[in-house]
Motif scaffolding. Structure first.
Motif, PDB file in Angstrom:
ATOM      1  N   ASP A  48       0.810  -1.230   0.000  1.00  0.00           N
ATOM      2  CA  ASP A  48       0.000   0.000   0.000  1.00  0.00           C
ATOM      3  C   ASP A  48       0.841   1.277   0.000  1.00  0.00           C
ATOM      4  O   ASP A  48       0.331   2.354   0.300  1.00  0.00           O
ATOM      5  CB  ASP A  48      -0.948   0.004   1.213  1.00  0.00           C
ATOM      6  CG  ASP A  48      -2.009  -1.077   1.088  1.00  0.00           C
ATOM      7  OD1 ASP A  48      -2.445  -1.339  -0.048  1.00  0.00           O
ATOM      8  OD2 ASP A  48      -2.386  -1.659   2.117  1.00  0.00           O
ATOM      9  N   GLY A  49       2.119   1.168  -0.314  1.00  0.00           N
ATOM     10  CA  GLY A  49       2.962   2.370  -0.375  1.00  0.00           C
ATOM     11  C   GLY A  49       4.105   2.293   0.601  1.00  0.00           C
ATOM     12  O   GLY A  49       4.038   1.567   1.607  1.00  0.00           O
ATOM     13  N   GLU A  50       5.152   3.079   0.289  1.00  0.00           N
ATOM     14  CA  GLU A  50       6.375   3.007   1.100  1.00  0.00           C
ATOM     15  C   GLU A  50       6.206   3.573   2.500  1.00  0.00           C
ATOM     16  O   GLU A  50       6.989   3.275   3.394  1.00  0.00           O
ATOM     17  CB  GLU A  50       7.506   3.756   0.389  1.00  0.00           C
ATOM     18  CG  GLU A  50       8.038   2.982  -0.800  1.00  0.00           C
ATOM     19  CD  GLU A  50       9.397   3.448  -1.252  1.00  0.00           C
ATOM     20  OE1 GLU A  50       9.861   4.510  -0.790  1.00  0.00           O
ATOM     21  OE2 GLU A  50       9.974   2.746  -2.083  1.00  0.00           O
ATOM     22  N   ASP A  51       5.191   4.442   2.700  1.00  0.00           N
ATOM     23  CA  ASP A  51       5.020   5.035   4.027  1.00  0.00           C
ATOM     24  C   ASP A  51       3.933   4.331   4.846  1.00  0.00           C
ATOM     25  O   ASP A  51       3.439   4.872   5.820  1.00  0.00           O
ATOM     26  CB  ASP A  51       4.770   6.550   3.933  1.00  0.00           C
ATOM     27  CG  ASP A  51       3.559   6.886   3.094  1.00  0.00           C
ATOM     28  OD1 ASP A  51       2.893   5.949   2.618  1.00  0.00           O
ATOM     29  OD2 ASP A  51       3.273   8.092   2.934  1.00  0.00           O
ATOM     30  N   GLU A  52       3.584   3.100   4.387  1.00  0.00           N
ATOM     31  CA  GLU A  52       2.631   2.325   5.195  1.00  0.00           C
ATOM     32  C   GLU A  52       3.287   1.018   5.631  1.00  0.00           C
ATOM     33  O   GLU A  52       4.119   0.467   4.913  1.00  0.00           O
ATOM     34  CB  GLU A  52       1.355   2.071   4.394  1.00  0.00           C
ATOM     35  CG  GLU A  52       0.641   3.385   4.094  1.00  0.00           C
ATOM     36  CD  GLU A  52      -0.795   3.227   3.664  1.00  0.00           C
ATOM     37  OE1 GLU A  52      -1.401   2.184   3.964  1.00  0.00           O
ATOM     38  OE2 GLU A  52      -1.303   4.165   3.030  1.00  0.00           O
ATOM     39  N   VAL A  53       2.935   0.571   6.831  1.00  0.00           N
ATOM     40  CA  VAL A  53       3.534  -0.635   7.398  1.00  0.00           C
ATOM     41  C   VAL A  53       2.433  -1.503   8.006  1.00  0.00           C
ATOM     42  O   VAL A  53       1.276  -1.071   8.095  1.00  0.00           O
ATOM     43  CB  VAL A  53       4.590  -0.280   8.484  1.00  0.00           C
ATOM     44  CG1 VAL A  53       5.808   0.352   7.866  1.00  0.00           C
ATOM     45  CG2 VAL A  53       4.020   0.650   9.536  1.00  0.00           C
ATOM     46  N   ALA A  54       2.782  -2.707   8.398  1.00  0.00           N
ATOM     47  CA  ALA A  54       1.774  -3.595   9.003  1.00  0.00           C
ATOM     48  C   ALA A  54       2.365  -4.265  10.235  1.00  0.00           C
ATOM     49  O   ALA A  54       3.409  -4.921  10.157  1.00  0.00           O
ATOM     50  CB  ALA A  54       1.321  -4.644   7.994  1.00  0.00           C
ATOM     51  N   TYR A  55       1.717  -4.045  11.369  1.00  0.00           N
ATOM     52  CA  TYR A  55       2.145  -4.738  12.592  1.00  0.00           C
ATOM     53  C   TYR A  55       0.951  -4.906  13.527  1.00  0.00           C
ATOM     54  O   TYR A  55      -0.030  -4.165  13.459  1.00  0.00           O
ATOM     55  CB  TYR A  55       3.313  -4.026  13.286  1.00  0.00           C
ATOM     56  CG  TYR A  55       3.066  -2.588  13.692  1.00  0.00           C
ATOM     57  CD1 TYR A  55       2.448  -2.269  14.902  1.00  0.00           C
ATOM     58  CD2 TYR A  55       3.467  -1.546  12.869  1.00  0.00           C
ATOM     59  CE1 TYR A  55       2.246  -0.949  15.270  1.00  0.00           C
ATOM     60  CE2 TYR A  55       3.256  -0.215  13.224  1.00  0.00           C
ATOM     61  CZ  TYR A  55       2.643   0.075  14.432  1.00  0.00           C
ATOM     62  OH  TYR A  55       2.424   1.390  14.789  1.00  0.00           O
ATOM     63  N   ILE A  56       1.055  -5.898  14.387  1.00  0.00           N
ATOM     64  CA  ILE A  56       0.006  -6.200  15.369  1.00  0.00           C
ATOM     65  C   ILE A  56       0.698  -6.402  16.706  1.00  0.00           C
ATOM     66  O   ILE A  56       1.537  -7.293  16.841  1.00  0.00           O
ATOM     67  CB  ILE A  56      -0.755  -7.490  14.966  1.00  0.00           C
ATOM     68  CG1 ILE A  56      -1.386  -7.325  13.576  1.00  0.00           C
ATOM     69  CG2 ILE A  56      -1.817  -7.841  16.007  1.00  0.00           C
ATOM     70  CD1 ILE A  56      -2.015  -8.606  13.029  1.00  0.00           C
ATOM     71  N   MET A  57       0.390  -5.541  17.692  1.00  0.00           N
ATOM     72  CA  MET A  57       1.062  -5.614  18.998  1.00  0.00           C
ATOM     73  C   MET A  57       0.022  -5.696  20.112  1.00  0.00           C
ATOM     74  O   MET A  57      -0.900  -4.871  20.159  1.00  0.00           O
ATOM     75  CB  MET A  57       1.910  -4.350  19.243  1.00  0.00           C
ATOM     76  CG  MET A  57       3.016  -4.126  18.226  1.00  0.00           C
ATOM     77  SD  MET A  57       4.384  -5.237  18.480  1.00  0.00           S
ATOM     78  CE  MET A  57       5.171  -5.165  16.878  1.00  0.00           C
ATOM     79  N   MET A  58       0.204  -6.660  20.997  1.00  0.00           N
ATOM     80  CA  MET A  58      -0.711  -6.786  22.148  1.00  0.00           C
ATOM     81  C   MET A  58      -0.143  -6.005  23.323  1.00  0.00           C
ATOM     82  O   MET A  58       1.033  -6.166  23.653  1.00  0.00           O
ATOM     83  CB  MET A  58      -0.857  -8.251  22.535  1.00  0.00           C
ATOM     84  CG  MET A  58      -1.582  -9.055  21.476  1.00  0.00           C
ATOM     85  SD  MET A  58      -1.816 -10.767  21.941  1.00  0.00           S
ATOM     86  CE  MET A  58      -0.237 -11.354  22.279  1.00  0.00           C
ATOM     87  N   ARG A  59      -0.976  -5.168  23.940  1.00  0.00           N
ATOM     88  CA  ARG A  59      -0.514  -4.403  25.107  1.00  0.00           C
ATOM     89  C   ARG A  59      -0.787  -5.194  26.375  1.00  0.00           C
ATOM     90  O   ARG A  59      -1.882  -5.749  26.534  1.00  0.00           O
ATOM     91  CB  ARG A  59      -1.268  -3.081  25.184  1.00  0.00           C
ATOM     92  CG  ARG A  59      -0.757  -2.049  24.202  1.00  0.00           C
ATOM     93  CD  ARG A  59      -1.570  -0.795  24.347  1.00  0.00           C
ATOM     94  NE  ARG A  59      -0.898   0.336  23.755  1.00  0.00           N
ATOM     95  CZ  ARG A  59      -1.442   1.543  23.683  1.00  0.00           C
ATOM     96  NH1 ARG A  59      -2.649   1.758  24.160  1.00  0.00           N
ATOM     97  NH2 ARG A  59      -0.784   2.531  23.134  1.00  0.00           N
ATOM     98  N   ALA A  60       0.189  -5.181  27.278  1.00  0.00           N
ATOM     99  CA  ALA A  60       0.051  -5.947  28.521  1.00  0.00           C
ATOM    100  C   ALA A  60      -1.098  -5.420  29.372  1.00  0.00           C
ATOM    101  O   ALA A  60      -1.545  -4.289  29.213  1.00  0.00           O
ATOM    102  CB  ALA A  60       1.361  -5.844  29.306  1.00  0.00           C
ATOM    103  N   ALA A  61      -1.565  -6.265  30.290  1.00  0.00           N
ATOM    104  CA  ALA A  61      -2.552  -5.902  31.315  1.00  0.00           C
ATOM    105  C   ALA A  61      -3.861  -5.380  30.719  1.00  0.00           C
ATOM    106  O   ALA A  61      -4.388  -4.351  31.143  1.00  0.00           O
ATOM    107  CB  ALA A  61      -1.951  -4.886  32.294  1.00  0.00           C
ATOM    108  N   GLY A  62      -4.363  -6.091  29.728  1.00  0.00           N
ATOM    109  CA  GLY A  62      -5.685  -5.757  29.178  1.00  0.00           C
ATOM    110  C   GLY A  62      -5.728  -4.465  28.394  1.00  0.00           C
ATOM    111  O   GLY A  62      -6.781  -3.836  28.275  1.00  0.00           O
ATOM    112  N   GLY A  63      -4.583  -4.075  27.815  1.00  0.00           N
ATOM    113  CA  GLY A  63      -4.520  -2.801  27.076  1.00  0.00           C
ATOM    114  C   GLY A  63      -4.982  -2.888  25.638  1.00  0.00           C
ATOM    115  O   GLY A  63      -4.858  -1.913  24.896  1.00  0.00           O
ATOM    116  N   GLY A  64      -5.516  -4.044  25.229  1.00  0.00           N
ATOM    117  CA  GLY A  64      -5.988  -4.192  23.852  1.00  0.00           C
ATOM    118  C   GLY A  64      -4.866  -4.522  22.889  1.00  0.00           C
ATOM    119  O   GLY A  64      -3.727  -4.809  23.300  1.00  0.00           O
TER     120      GLY A  64
END
Ligand SMILES: Cc1cc2nc3c(=O)[nH]c(=O)nc-3n(C[C@H](O)[C@H](O)[C@H](O)COP(=O)(O)OP(=O)(O)OC[C@H]3O[C@@H](n4cnc5c(N)ncnc54)[C@H](O)[C@@H]3O)c2cc1C
Length: 238
Positions: free
Chosen positions: A114-130
């Motif tokens: 989708d372009g050079e200035d777009e990235v893809a990541y998925i991060m889980m936040r500790a302690a129920g942070g979503g």
């Protein structure tokens, strides 16, 4: 930790190589108040103020006397702060979507279509942070509001990368908490950590950490302490 290369046979279509490892993920909404509590415990006094010139900070010392040294950490504002005005500091805009869905693991890929200035990541936040879905890396973009079409691309990429995020239910299965935008304080030559005498006051700069301010903070602060010790030792000799 537990670093391993994933065998080619296990890789999906279009993926050349992949690795898996365990790492630390900070929930900054918890981490920052924790740092404040550690400072309070160590006897630090906090004062809130907006300074036009970096040297104005010397007048805010709790003793009422002029401070001998200022540690300057204004991030992106270093571009506009009088006495500094470092025009090589620019925003690298990061847009995210915070969801309640649990991906089961964290993911990050080297690029997307989708372009050079777009990235893809998925991060889980500790302690129920979503779970944070990212993202973008838009240099020079100051826009603080979320772009809905970019948000849709972020969500589509996330469910494509990790279908179990919505148990195969696609973007419609995402349970959105909120949309987010942050401006990384990017400096072309990297973070600036050095001392400089400005209008007769020693200033120790520590800004321009782009997208790595948290992970580099312990190392950077050690250098700041060393520089502050040098300034105070010099003062003691005079
Ligand atoms: C989407 C996104 C993802 C990121 N992911 C990561 C990651 O995975 N790992 C990582 O390490 N980092 C990450 N970062 C980067 C990280 O958030 C920054 O590097 C870090 O927050 C910079 O911290 P700082 O203290 O230098 O600047 P800031 O957090 O911007 O703090 C600057 C401070 O200066 C104050 N200030 C400014 N102007 C004035 C003034 N005139 N007078 C008084 N006070 C002033 C502000 O109020 C603020 O408190 C990410 C950032 C974004 C946006």
């Amino acid at each position: 930790m537990q670093f391993r290369e994933i065998p080619k046979a296990e890789l999906g279509e279009g993926i050349d190589s992949a690795t898996a490892f365990t790492s630390v993920c900070i929930n900054t909404a918890i981490y920052l108040p924790y740092l404040v509590s550690q400072c309070l415990k160590a006897g630090v006094s906090f004062r809130r103020a907006i300074f036009n010139h970096i040297c104005d900070a010397a007048t805010a010392h709790v003793s009422g006397q002029k401070a001998h040294v200022i540690v300057h950490c204004t991030g992106l504002a270093a571009a506009k702060m009088k006495g500094v005005e470092d025009k090589t500091v620019i925003p690298a805009r990061g847009q995210t979507v915070l969801v309640r869905n649990d991906p089961g693991a964290m993911y990050s890929i080297s690029g997307c279509d989708d372009g050079e200035d777009e990235v893809a990541y998925i991060m889980m936040r500790a302690a129920g942070g979503g779970t944070i879905l990212g993202g973008s890396y838009q240099k020079g973009n100051w826009e603080s509001q979320s772009d809905p079409s970019l948000a849709m691309r972020i969500m589509k990429r996330a469910v494509e990368l990790c279908p179990q995020l919505t148990s195969g239910g696609g973007v419609e299965g995402l349970d959105i908490i909120r949309h987010g935008v942050g401006l990384r304080p990017l400096r072309a030559a990297g973070a600036r950590i050095e001392k400089e005498k400005i209008d007769g006051v020693w200033v120790i700069h520590n800004y321009g950490h782009g997208g790595y301010g948290y992970q580099s903070s312990y190392g950077c602060s050690q250098v700041v302490v060393q520089l502050a010790d040098e300034v105070l030792a010099e003062k003691a000799r005079l």
